[in-house]
Write an enzyme that holds these catalytic residues in place. Structure first.
Site, PDB file in Angstrom:
ATOM      1  N   PHE A   1       0.847  -1.185   0.000  1.00 44.43           N
ATOM      2  CA  PHE A   1       0.000   0.000   0.000  1.00 44.43           C
ATOM      3  C   PHE A   1       0.887   1.240   0.000  1.00 44.43           C
ATOM      4  O   PHE A   1       1.830   1.328   0.795  1.00 44.43           O
ATOM      5  CB  PHE A   1      -0.923   0.002   1.219  1.00 44.43           C
ATOM      6  CG  PHE A   1      -2.019   1.022   1.114  1.00 44.43           C
ATOM      7  CD1 PHE A   1      -3.040   0.859   0.198  1.00 44.43           C
ATOM      8  CD2 PHE A   1      -2.019   2.147   1.910  1.00 44.43           C
ATOM      9  CE1 PHE A   1      -4.054   1.791   0.076  1.00 44.43           C
ATOM     10  CE2 PHE A   1      -3.038   3.098   1.802  1.00 44.43           C
ATOM     11  CZ  PHE A   1      -4.049   2.922   0.875  1.00 44.43           C
TER      12      PHE A   1
ATOM     13  N   ARG B   1     -12.605  -4.159  -7.589  1.00 48.46           N
ATOM     14  CA  ARG B   1     -12.304  -4.934  -6.386  1.00 48.46           C
ATOM     15  C   ARG B   1     -13.584  -5.247  -5.628  1.00 48.46           C
ATOM     16  O   ARG B   1     -14.391  -4.359  -5.345  1.00 48.46           O
ATOM     17  CB  ARG B   1     -11.333  -4.131  -5.513  1.00 48.46           C
ATOM     18  CG  ARG B   1     -10.691  -4.914  -4.404  1.00 48.46           C
ATOM     19  CD  ARG B   1      -9.630  -4.077  -3.704  1.00 48.46           C
ATOM     20  NE  ARG B   1     -10.232  -2.970  -2.954  1.00 48.46           N
ATOM     21  CZ  ARG B   1      -9.647  -2.373  -1.917  1.00 48.46           C
ATOM     22  NH1 ARG B   1      -8.450  -2.750  -1.530  1.00 48.46           N
ATOM     23  NH2 ARG B   1     -10.251  -1.381  -1.293  1.00 48.46           N
TER      24      ARG B   1
ATOM     25  N   ASP C   1       2.009  -5.747   7.899  1.00 45.15           N
ATOM     26  CA  ASP C   1       0.797  -4.934   7.839  1.00 45.15           C
ATOM     27  C   ASP C   1      -0.372  -5.881   7.619  1.00 45.15           C
ATOM     28  O   ASP C   1      -0.429  -6.590   6.606  1.00 45.15           O
ATOM     29  CB  ASP C   1       0.904  -3.913   6.698  1.00 45.15           C
ATOM     30  CG  ASP C   1      -0.275  -2.948   6.652  1.00 45.15           C
ATOM     31  OD1 ASP C   1      -1.365  -3.317   7.126  1.00 45.15           O
ATOM     32  OD2 ASP C   1      -0.118  -1.840   6.115  1.00 45.15           O
TER      33      ASP C   1
ATOM     34  N   TYR D   1     -11.073  -0.464  10.561  1.00 49.03           N
ATOM     35  CA  TYR D   1     -12.295   0.004   9.909  1.00 49.03           C
ATOM     36  C   TYR D   1     -12.684  -0.826   8.690  1.00 49.03           C
ATOM     37  O   TYR D   1     -13.725  -0.592   8.091  1.00 49.03           O
ATOM     38  CB  TYR D   1     -12.180   1.485   9.504  1.00 49.03           C
ATOM     39  CG  TYR D   1     -10.938   1.832   8.705  1.00 49.03           C
ATOM     40  CD1 TYR D   1     -10.865   1.588   7.346  1.00 49.03           C
ATOM     41  CD2 TYR D   1      -9.852   2.412   9.332  1.00 49.03           C
ATOM     42  CE1 TYR D   1      -9.728   1.904   6.620  1.00 49.03           C
ATOM     43  CE2 TYR D   1      -8.710   2.740   8.615  1.00 49.03           C
ATOM     44  CZ  TYR D   1      -8.652   2.479   7.270  1.00 49.03           C
ATOM     45  OH  TYR D   1      -7.518   2.792   6.555  1.00 49.03           O
ATOM     46  N   LYS D   2     -11.885  -1.822   8.347  1.00 50.39           N
ATOM     47  CA  LYS D   2     -12.229  -2.702   7.232  1.00 50.39           C
ATOM     48  C   LYS D   2     -13.012  -3.896   7.770  1.00 50.39           C
ATOM     49  O   LYS D   2     -14.167  -3.778   8.144  1.00 50.39           O
ATOM     50  CB  LYS D   2     -10.963  -3.122   6.492  1.00 50.39           C
ATOM     51  CG  LYS D   2     -10.138  -1.968   5.922  1.00 50.39           C
ATOM     52  CD  LYS D   2      -8.916  -2.479   5.201  1.00 50.39           C
ATOM     53  CE  LYS D   2      -7.931  -1.363   4.847  1.00 50.39           C
ATOM     54  NZ  LYS D   2      -8.479  -0.371   3.923  1.00 50.39           N
TER      55      LYS D   2
END
Length: 398
Positions: free
Chosen positions: A114, A357, A185, A210-211
């Site tokens: 990322f 996605r 990560d 938050y995912k």
């Protein structure tokens, strides 16, 4: 006892007429979260005022919730603490790892990582100077790139675009064989698949909530430090709440005991309350069951899309064991296609330059959702519904 996914789905507030396949970007609202946050606002903040730090246990939240997340990522008790953002936690972990390996100057990552992680690593190297560098290689080349020059590897276990999964065990073992430390990560792993930090002998790990963990937009991050490192890892961001005795107001910094030293700023009490409501749901789920159902749902989606939409090209690994809980497809008009999907009630997202996605979270995603999403996507492709000006105008968030 097998996980009751129908019962878990009923505990989320999902809008009618929407098939939500974007929990890998922002998890939906747990039904209990609104009342839990409201109680924190009215009963705790409202009635207790500042005494809530003691009476309501706000000060202990980061460690208590950290222990609940530890169960989901295979971490030891007392090794995870909450707070701040993922980028800050990446910076903390990298800085500590570099200081613990002082004769080396290279951070190894991959070009599929990322971008924010890479930005933080590059910024840290620029700040340190003295020859510190960030080295990036292709994702499949990471293992062979680990040699005696590497100070620390910084790898996101699941690629945010394609869902490709790195082998944590193999990379950690290779890093340790060559005297390097590891930072993992877990942004697309925590809550998506079983993680085994302790079993893999990982050094540091970070992740957001938050995912898949459904703490809400801007939810706090977490950091893991292996128990063997906790008394030697020095926090580069020496925050007040990471001090051994913050209310002694000592002008000199003394790191707190264990994982507590990795605290920096004031805990986000309201956001942590929302996360608690979600973790109550997670307490009813077995991660192995979640993983098995995730692979079933994603395989079903991939097969259906490939049969009905031949112009979409699979970007994710075909083997479910080699990917996270998502399926990604490529198309030159990927952005417009995704906007058409969203307009038709199937919410996924787009990642540049050409990736559609779709995330699959068994806690609230059903086989019926998968089949309906395939039908809608097939119609969009068959009729070129995406080929409208309104679907090609780029918004700030894709």
């Amino acid at each position: 006892m097998p996980t009751d996914f129908a019962s878990l789905r009923a505990q989320f507030d999902l809008p009618k007429g929407v098939i939500y396949l974007d929990g890998n970007s922002l998890g939906p609202l747990p039904k209990a979260a609104a009342a839990r946050v409201a109680r924190t606002i009215t009963d705790e903040w409202g009635q207790m005022l500042i005494t809530g730090w003691n009476k309501a246990g706000w000060m202990a939240q980061p460690s208590n919730i950290g222990d609940r997340i530890a169960r989901l990522i295979g971490a030891e008790a007392g090794s995870v603490v909450m707070g701040d953002t993922l980028s800050i936690k990446v910076y903390q972990a990298l800085a500590s790892a570099l200081e613990m390996n002082p004769t080396r100057r290279v951070i190894l990552s991959d070009i599929g990582n990322f971008p924010s992680d890479l930005y933080m690593a590059d910024g840290l190297c620029r700040t340190l100077g003295q020859g510190y560098t960030l080295k990036t290689v292709a994702p499949e080349a990471v293992l062979d790139a680990i040699d005696d020059t590497i100070a620390v590897t910084m790898i996101t276990e699941v690629d945010y675009r394609t869902g490709r999964k790195h082998d944590m065990q193999a990379i950690t073992e290779r890093a340790h064989q060559h005297g390097a430390l590891t930072v993992w990560d877990l942004a697309h792993s925590a809550g998506a698949l079983p993680v085994h930090l302790a079993q893999c002998n990982a050094d540091f790990a970070v992740g957001c909530t938050y995912k898949y963990l459904n703490s809400g937009p801007g939810g706090p991050a977490f950091i893991y430090v292996a128990p063997r490192h906790q008394e030697t890892a020095r926090p580069a961001l020496s925050g007040w709440l990471g001090h051994a005795a913050p209310f002694a107001f000592d002008l000199d910094y003394t790191p707190g005991a264990g994982i507590e030293r990795m605290r920096v700023g004031t805990p986000p009490v309201l956001q942590l309350a929302a996360l608690e409501a979600s973790l109550d749901i997670w307490d009813q789920a077995d991660m192995d069951d979640v993983r098995a159902q995730s692979i079933t749902l994603t395989d079903r989606f991939i097969a259906g899309v490939e049969a009905a939409c031949p112009t979409l090209t699979l970007a994710s690994p075909r083997d479910g064991k080699q990917r996270g809980s998502q399926a990604s497809f490529r198309h030159p008009e990927g952005y417009a296609i995704m906007q058409a999907c969203i307009a038709q009630g199937v919410i996924g997202d787009f990642r540049a330059p050409d990736i559609l996605r779709f995330g699959f979270t068994p806690l609230y995603t059903s086989e019926q959702d998968v089949d309906s999403a395939i039908t809608i996507l097939a119609k969009i492709m068959e009729t070129s519904l995406w080929d409208r000006p309104e679907y090609k105008t780029r918004a700030k968030v894709t």
